[in-house]
Design a protein around this motif. Sequence first.
Motif, PDB file in Angstrom:
ATOM      1  N   GLY A 158       0.805  -1.222   0.000  1.00 42.91           N
ATOM      2  CA  GLY A 158       0.000   0.000   0.000  1.00 42.91           C
ATOM      3  C   GLY A 158       0.833   1.265   0.000  1.00 42.91           C
ATOM      4  O   GLY A 158       0.293   2.349  -0.234  1.00 42.91           O
ATOM      5  N   LEU A 159       2.143   1.139   0.246  1.00 47.24           N
ATOM      6  CA  LEU A 159       3.006   2.320   0.168  1.00 47.24           C
ATOM      7  C   LEU A 159       3.235   2.691  -1.289  1.00 47.24           C
ATOM      8  O   LEU A 159       3.577   1.842  -2.110  1.00 47.24           O
ATOM      9  CB  LEU A 159       4.356   2.059   0.832  1.00 47.24           C
ATOM     10  CG  LEU A 159       4.398   1.929   2.362  1.00 47.24           C
ATOM     11  CD1 LEU A 159       5.839   1.730   2.815  1.00 47.24           C
ATOM     12  CD2 LEU A 159       3.806   3.156   3.026  1.00 47.24           C
ATOM     13  N   VAL A 160       3.054   3.966  -1.616  1.00 49.43           N
ATOM     14  CA  VAL A 160       3.426   4.476  -2.937  1.00 49.43           C
ATOM     15  C   VAL A 160       4.814   5.081  -2.785  1.00 49.43           C
ATOM     16  O   VAL A 160       5.002   6.050  -2.045  1.00 49.43           O
ATOM     17  CB  VAL A 160       2.427   5.534  -3.436  1.00 49.43           C
ATOM     18  CG1 VAL A 160       2.815   6.012  -4.839  1.00 49.43           C
ATOM     19  CG2 VAL A 160       1.007   4.974  -3.432  1.00 49.43           C
ATOM     20  N   VAL A 161       5.797   4.490  -3.463  1.00 52.47           N
ATOM     21  CA  VAL A 161       7.189   4.891  -3.277  1.00 52.47           C
ATOM     22  C   VAL A 161       7.780   5.401  -4.583  1.00 52.47           C
ATOM     23  O   VAL A 161       7.258   5.138  -5.670  1.00 52.47           O
ATOM     24  CB  VAL A 161       8.041   3.716  -2.735  1.00 52.47           C
ATOM     25  CG1 VAL A 161       7.534   3.282  -1.364  1.00 52.47           C
ATOM     26  CG2 VAL A 161       8.023   2.536  -3.701  1.00 52.47           C
ATOM     27  N   ALA A 162       8.881   6.152  -4.457  1.00 51.01           N
ATOM     28  CA  ALA A 162       9.564   6.705  -5.629  1.00 51.01           C
ATOM     29  C   ALA A 162      11.056   6.756  -5.338  1.00 51.01           C
ATOM     30  O   ALA A 162      11.490   6.771  -4.176  1.00 51.01           O
ATOM     31  CB  ALA A 162       9.043   8.101  -5.962  1.00 51.01           C
ATOM     32  N   LEU A 170       0.060   7.079   0.350  1.00 47.88           N
ATOM     33  CA  LEU A 170      -0.409   5.839   0.964  1.00 47.88           C
ATOM     34  C   LEU A 170      -1.686   5.405   0.265  1.00 47.88           C
ATOM     35  O   LEU A 170      -2.670   6.149   0.233  1.00 47.88           O
ATOM     36  CB  LEU A 170      -0.680   6.038   2.455  1.00 47.88           C
ATOM     37  CG  LEU A 170       0.528   6.401   3.332  1.00 47.88           C
ATOM     38  CD1 LEU A 170       0.072   6.789   4.726  1.00 47.88           C
ATOM     39  CD2 LEU A 170       1.490   5.233   3.408  1.00 47.88           C
ATOM     40  N   ALA A 171      -1.669   4.211  -0.325  1.00 50.98           N
ATOM     41  CA  ALA A 171      -2.861   3.637  -0.929  1.00 50.98           C
ATOM     42  C   ALA A 171      -3.475   2.646   0.061  1.00 50.98           C
ATOM     43  O   ALA A 171      -3.021   2.511   1.197  1.00 50.98           O
ATOM     44  CB  ALA A 171      -2.490   2.942  -2.247  1.00 50.98           C
ATOM     45  N   ALA A 186      -0.038  -0.954   5.215  1.00 55.23           N
ATOM     46  CA  ALA A 186       0.894   0.127   5.555  1.00 55.23           C
ATOM     47  C   ALA A 186       0.172   1.371   6.058  1.00 55.23           C
ATOM     48  O   ALA A 186       0.693   2.117   6.883  1.00 55.23           O
ATOM     49  CB  ALA A 186       1.756   0.478   4.344  1.00 55.23           C
ATOM     50  N   ARG A 187      -1.055   1.595   5.572  1.00 54.27           N
ATOM     51  CA  ARG A 187      -1.825   2.775   5.989  1.00 54.27           C
ATOM     52  C   ARG A 187      -2.116   2.741   7.487  1.00 54.27           C
ATOM     53  O   ARG A 187      -2.205   3.785   8.140  1.00 54.27           O
ATOM     54  CB  ARG A 187      -3.139   2.829   5.191  1.00 54.27           C
ATOM     55  CG  ARG A 187      -4.019   4.007   5.532  1.00 54.27           C
ATOM     56  CD  ARG A 187      -5.370   3.863   4.846  1.00 54.27           C
ATOM     57  NE  ARG A 187      -5.267   4.127   3.428  1.00 54.27           N
ATOM     58  CZ  ARG A 187      -5.431   5.327   2.877  1.00 54.27           C
ATOM     59  NH1 ARG A 187      -5.696   6.368   3.640  1.00 54.27           N
ATOM     60  NH2 ARG A 187      -5.351   5.482   1.579  1.00 54.27           N
ATOM     61  N   PHE A 225       3.073   4.675   8.706  1.00 60.27           N
ATOM     62  CA  PHE A 225       3.978   5.246   7.709  1.00 60.27           C
ATOM     63  C   PHE A 225       3.432   6.597   7.232  1.00 60.27           C
ATOM     64  O   PHE A 225       2.217   6.820   7.223  1.00 60.27           O
ATOM     65  CB  PHE A 225       4.142   4.298   6.515  1.00 60.27           C
ATOM     66  CG  PHE A 225       4.927   3.060   6.833  1.00 60.27           C
ATOM     67  CD1 PHE A 225       6.314   3.073   6.799  1.00 60.27           C
ATOM     68  CD2 PHE A 225       4.287   1.875   7.172  1.00 60.27           C
ATOM     69  CE1 PHE A 225       7.053   1.938   7.096  1.00 60.27           C
ATOM     70  CE2 PHE A 225       5.006   0.727   7.470  1.00 60.27           C
ATOM     71  CZ  PHE A 225       6.394   0.764   7.440  1.00 60.27           C
ATOM     72  N   ARG A 226       4.333   7.496   6.823  1.00 65.24           N
ATOM     73  CA  ARG A 226       3.940   8.835   6.388  1.00 65.24           C
ATOM     74  C   ARG A 226       4.645   9.201   5.093  1.00 65.24           C
ATOM     75  O   ARG A 226       5.776   8.740   4.845  1.00 65.24           O
ATOM     76  CB  ARG A 226       4.322   9.879   7.449  1.00 65.24           C
ATOM     77  CG  ARG A 226       3.806   9.640   8.833  1.00 65.24           C
ATOM     78  CD  ARG A 226       4.373  10.692   9.777  1.00 65.24           C
ATOM     79  NE  ARG A 226       4.085  10.414  11.176  1.00 65.24           N
ATOM     80  CZ  ARG A 226       4.581  11.098  12.170  1.00 65.24           C
ATOM     81  NH1 ARG A 226       5.418  12.117  11.930  1.00 65.24           N
ATOM     82  NH2 ARG A 226       4.278  10.790  13.424  1.00 65.24           N
TER      83      ARG A 226
END
Length: 466
Positions: free
Chosen positions: A380-384, A408-409, A413-414, A418-419
């Motif tokens: 669920g984490l959107v990372v880059a 955060l999707a 993880a939501r 996590f932030r």
Amino acid sequence: MIWLRSLLALVLLCLASVPATAQIRELPQSREQVQLSFAPVVRQTAPAVVNIYTRRLVRNQLLPFFQDPFFQRFFGNNGFGIPRERVERSLGSGVIVSEDGLIVTNNHVAGQGSEILVVLSDKREFEAKVLLADERTDLAVLKIETNGSKLPTIAFDDSDSLQVGDLVLAIGNPFGVGQTVTSGIVSALARTAAGISDYQFFIQTDAAINPGNSGGALVDMNGRLVGINTAIYSRSGGSIGIGFAIPANTVRMVVESARAGGKVVRPWLGVNMQDMTADIAESLGLAAPTGAVVLDGHPLSPLIKAGLRTGDVLIAIDGKPVDSPAAANYRFSTLRIGGRAEVAFLRDGKRMTAQVAVIAPPEEPAQNRTTLQGRSPLAGLVVANLSPAVAEELGVPSAREGVVVVDLARGPARQLGFRPGDILVEVNGRKLGSVKDAVAATQRSARMWEVVVNRKGQVISSTFGG
């Protein structure tokens, strides 16, 4: 004749004893000679200062178990009576900077407002929309439709020309009582005030600033805008003579970005710096502790490419003095991207200069935004990939490599705290240098997950069940 000469000598002696600073005093001949008034400046500027009223609907974030159907069955949809929505209202001021209805104010006044009402000094009311809201400078630019009628404005002044002791006026709407003018002087320049904005470089004034003044004008005796009032230092909530204003040069940069229809893109230094101390100055053989010491830099940094290196002391940008890292960031942030700046620095006690390109933070490597999947706690984490551009957008330090959380999707993880802005360092002992590494690490199965995160410089290590 002897007595005449003696008398003349006595007269000359008496005249010589009169102090050189003594002046002939005369009665005032007109009203103007006895009246000191700021009225002409106020008449020129006050019509361009507006009142701003905002309203927004805030949706409460309920605890996760309140959203479970089992709990909702017993406690209702709101869980223990906690409301899902509430209305927030705020009051502030703003400044008209263009005849067609462009208004600048603080982001904390109107940046998040869903309904914004602007009231002019002549009582006309307009609905406004947000063209640009920049949290990092705490500035927002609004637009009202005037149907062709021209509005009064205040022109920008060069805030770098201000000097401590200059007279200034603060105009705004404190406590909602109506437009108010207070006078004072510039108490200090280049003040830092933590928690107001990322660009901690403020004009300090003793002109009374109170709640509701935020977003109002700080003007000089020429009737020009030198700052936007933004905060006060107070234990009681009222003015005690310590107020802060965002310099007009920063305000102008944000307004120009709004005119261009885009977001604020600031020039990028790409180096880490620290304040000069007396001990460091002595070790470097400097006469006084001034400037900003370069600690290290990103390989793509324009300063590094121009030849600066660790240990150099930044002392001026385009002839403007630099006495701290905050001053260096401010001086650079007001430059136009695409140009060049002359940077003065000290190396081994010798003054040197370099021509530095003024560039936007590069997006290298490519972001490669990806939503982590699988049965890991990171799902669920959107990372880059952590490029300078992404680091600038999220307000985190630039790094040569790394994986940063950008959103955060839906997923576990939501719920785990996590932030956006968290930098993923390790997963189960495996260092993450790119999004590709993060995807590979979370595709594996494990009974326990050890995750190391860098959050605003603090390293946090957590263990989750599989």
